[in-house]
Design a protein around this motif. Structure first.
Motif, PDB file in Angstrom:
ATOM      1  N   LYS A 129       0.834  -1.206   0.000  1.00 62.47           N
ATOM      2  CA  LYS A 129       0.000   0.000   0.000  1.00 62.47           C
ATOM      3  C   LYS A 129       0.868   1.255   0.000  1.00 62.47           C
ATOM      4  O   LYS A 129       0.588   2.226  -0.738  1.00 62.47           O
ATOM      5  CB  LYS A 129      -0.915  -0.014   1.233  1.00 62.47           C
ATOM      6  CG  LYS A 129      -1.800   1.221   1.327  1.00 62.47           C
ATOM      7  CD  LYS A 129      -2.627   1.210   2.608  1.00 62.47           C
ATOM      8  CE  LYS A 129      -3.426   2.499   2.736  1.00 62.47           C
ATOM      9  NZ  LYS A 129      -4.211   2.558   3.983  1.00 62.47           N
ATOM     10  N   LYS A 171      -3.720   4.789  -9.341  1.00 61.56           N
ATOM     11  CA  LYS A 171      -4.811   5.009  -8.377  1.00 61.56           C
ATOM     12  C   LYS A 171      -5.550   3.701  -8.095  1.00 61.56           C
ATOM     13  O   LYS A 171      -5.902   3.396  -6.942  1.00 61.56           O
ATOM     14  CB  LYS A 171      -5.766   6.065  -8.937  1.00 61.56           C
ATOM     15  CG  LYS A 171      -6.885   6.436  -7.973  1.00 61.56           C
ATOM     16  CD  LYS A 171      -7.758   7.554  -8.571  1.00 61.56           C
ATOM     17  CE  LYS A 171      -8.862   7.917  -7.588  1.00 61.56           C
ATOM     18  NZ  LYS A 171      -9.740   8.987  -8.140  1.00 61.56           N
ATOM     19  N   LYS A 172      -5.778   2.936  -9.160  1.00 59.28           N
ATOM     20  CA  LYS A 172      -6.465   1.648  -9.000  1.00 59.28           C
ATOM     21  C   LYS A 172      -5.631   0.684  -8.160  1.00 59.28           C
ATOM     22  O   LYS A 172      -6.164  -0.018  -7.287  1.00 59.28           O
ATOM     23  CB  LYS A 172      -6.747   1.057 -10.371  1.00 59.28           C
ATOM     24  CG  LYS A 172      -7.551  -0.227 -10.327  1.00 59.28           C
ATOM     25  CD  LYS A 172      -7.814  -0.749 -11.737  1.00 59.28           C
ATOM     26  CE  LYS A 172      -8.621  -2.044 -11.688  1.00 59.28           C
ATOM     27  NZ  LYS A 172      -8.874  -2.579 -13.053  1.00 59.28           N
ATOM     28  N   GLN A 175      -5.923   1.732  -4.509  1.00 54.63           N
ATOM     29  CA  GLN A 175      -7.230   1.342  -3.961  1.00 54.63           C
ATOM     30  C   GLN A 175      -7.297  -0.171  -3.686  1.00 54.63           C
ATOM     31  O   GLN A 175      -7.825  -0.603  -2.652  1.00 54.63           O
ATOM     32  CB  GLN A 175      -8.349   1.757  -4.939  1.00 54.63           C
ATOM     33  CG  GLN A 175      -8.550   3.265  -5.013  1.00 54.63           C
ATOM     34  CD  GLN A 175      -9.556   3.664  -6.079  1.00 54.63           C
ATOM     35  OE1 GLN A 175      -9.835   2.893  -7.008  1.00 54.63           O
ATOM     36  NE2 GLN A 175     -10.098   4.880  -5.949  1.00 54.63           N
ATOM     37  N   ASN A 178      -5.282  -0.942  -0.655  1.00 52.84           N
ATOM     38  CA  ASN A 178      -6.010  -0.516   0.553  1.00 52.84           C
ATOM     39  C   ASN A 178      -7.104  -1.534   0.917  1.00 52.84           C
ATOM     40  O   ASN A 178      -7.264  -1.912   2.080  1.00 52.84           O
ATOM     41  CB  ASN A 178      -6.609   0.864   0.318  1.00 52.84           C
ATOM     42  CG  ASN A 178      -7.047   1.515   1.619  1.00 52.84           C
ATOM     43  OD1 ASN A 178      -6.312   1.486   2.606  1.00 52.84           O
ATOM     44  ND2 ASN A 178      -8.232   2.084   1.622  1.00 52.84           N
TER      45      ASN A 178
END
Length: 365
Positions: A129, A171-172, A175, A178
């Motif tokens: 992450k 960004k993907k 996410q 996360n």
């Protein structure tokens, strides 16, 4: 002459009466006052009533009325088929519970391994992450920079679209990292809860102290005891009486099968008038004889106890002394006398026999 003879005979008669009175007084105050006696005395015994501890048919009866038995002799055998089946079932249940607890202990070890694995996975996902976040921040900066360059037409639309795609992918990835981290944390929380719930069933992780195993073991021991109880043994030595059991009869825990009278433990209850008990004490020596053997056979004993209530007081319908037609009646108090066991072995007595009792009131006894 006749008058003189009459006077002489009267003198002899009164002299005789006087001598008898003197002898009686001497006897009473010097000898008889040291003893109290009664014929209101009867032999007793603390009998043993034989009652089965389980419900079962009678398989065999080893004794008859009036037979003497020793303590521990087999007197009755109950059918043991149901008891054997119950014992096998209890044993199987005990083994099953042991295996269940073994599995629970094994599960606890697996939970520990899974928690350790979740910890490693969480640490790895945290690193992933963080890396994805760095990549996202870099792609974001590139996107902003290339956006200005596109406005000034320093780059082509294709170059900008490539940078925009790189940003979207970063960004993907962030996410997903996360979500994966949150999922791993949730998985660890569930595993810890499962481990705690499992731990409540095994506590100290010892099979032999587990409550379920202890309960199953108690049931097994009860079944084993019930099997042993199909063999009924004499609880004391004595003579069989009031036998009320037959082969094939179904008996339960309320059935009185027979009674054993311990003739070597026979004692005497002597009922003395209350007016004679002033000097009576526990431990005083007693001489007795029974009508069974006659007064030439003397038994020796000691005063073992003095009852706390008279016979009339303990009767089913006590005397109502508060009524207006009250008449004083001298009461009798039961005295328990212990007999010499060696003498009882030589000349046995039986319960209910009448006895003649003489208690020595000598205070040195």
């Amino acid at each position: 002459m006749l008058k003189e003879k009459r006077k002489k005979y009267l003198s002899i008669f009164f002299l005789f009466i006087f001598i008898v009175a003197i002898i009686y007084i001497v006897y009473h105050f010097i000898y008889a006052s040291n003893f109290i006696s009664t014929e209101n005395a009867y032999t007793k015994a603390d009998v043993a009533q034989v009652i089965p501890k389980i419900n079962a048919p009678v398989k065999d009866v080893k004794v008859i009325d009036t037979q003497y038995v020793n303590k521990g002799d087999i007197i009755i055998i109950l059918d043991d088929e149901d008891a054997k089946i119950a014992l096998k079932s209890a044993k199987a249940n005990l083994e099953e519970k042991k295996r269940e607890i073994e599995k629970l202990i094994s599960n606890d070890e697996e939970f520990i391994k899974k928690i350790n694995l979740d910890n490693s996975k969480i640490n790895l996902l945290k690193t992933t992450k963080e890396k994805a976040y760095i990549e996202l921040q870099k792609a974001k900066k590139d996107l902003i920079r290339y956006s200005h360059l596109l406005k000034s037409k320093s780059i082509s639309q294709q170059n900008f679209d490539d940078i925009k795609l790189a940003y979207d992918n970063a960004k993907k990835s962030w996410q997903e990292a996360n979500l994966n981290l949150e999922s791993a944390i949730t998985s660890k929380t569930v595993t810890k809860a499962q481990k705690q719930s499992n731990l409540q069933l095994i506590k100290d992780k010892k099979i032999e102290t587990n409550p379920q195993v202890l309960r199953a073991k108690a049931n097994y021991e009860k079944a084993l005891l019930d099997l042993k109880r199909t063999i009924i043994k004499a609880p004391i030595s004595g003579i069989i009486t009031q036998k009320n059991v037959k082969i094939g009869q179904f008996v339960n825990t309320n059935s009185q099968l027979l009674t054993i009278v311990p003739i070597s433990k026979i004692y005497v209850n002597a009922n003395f008038k209350e007016s004679k008990l002033k000097d009576l004490k526990i431990g005083q020596k007693v001489e007795l004889f029974s009508d069974l053997y006659g007064e030439n056979t003397i038994y020796h004993g000691v005063v073992e106890g003095i009852s706390s209530a008279t016979g009339s007081e303990l009767s089913l319908i006590p005397a109502q002394n508060a009524t207006g037609n009250w008449i004083k009646v001298v009461q009798r108090l039961p005295i328990r006398i212990k007999l010499n066991e060696d003498e009882l072995l030589k000349k046995p007595l039986y319960t209910g026999l009448s006895m003649h009792v003489k208690v020595s009131l000598d205070k040195s006894n």
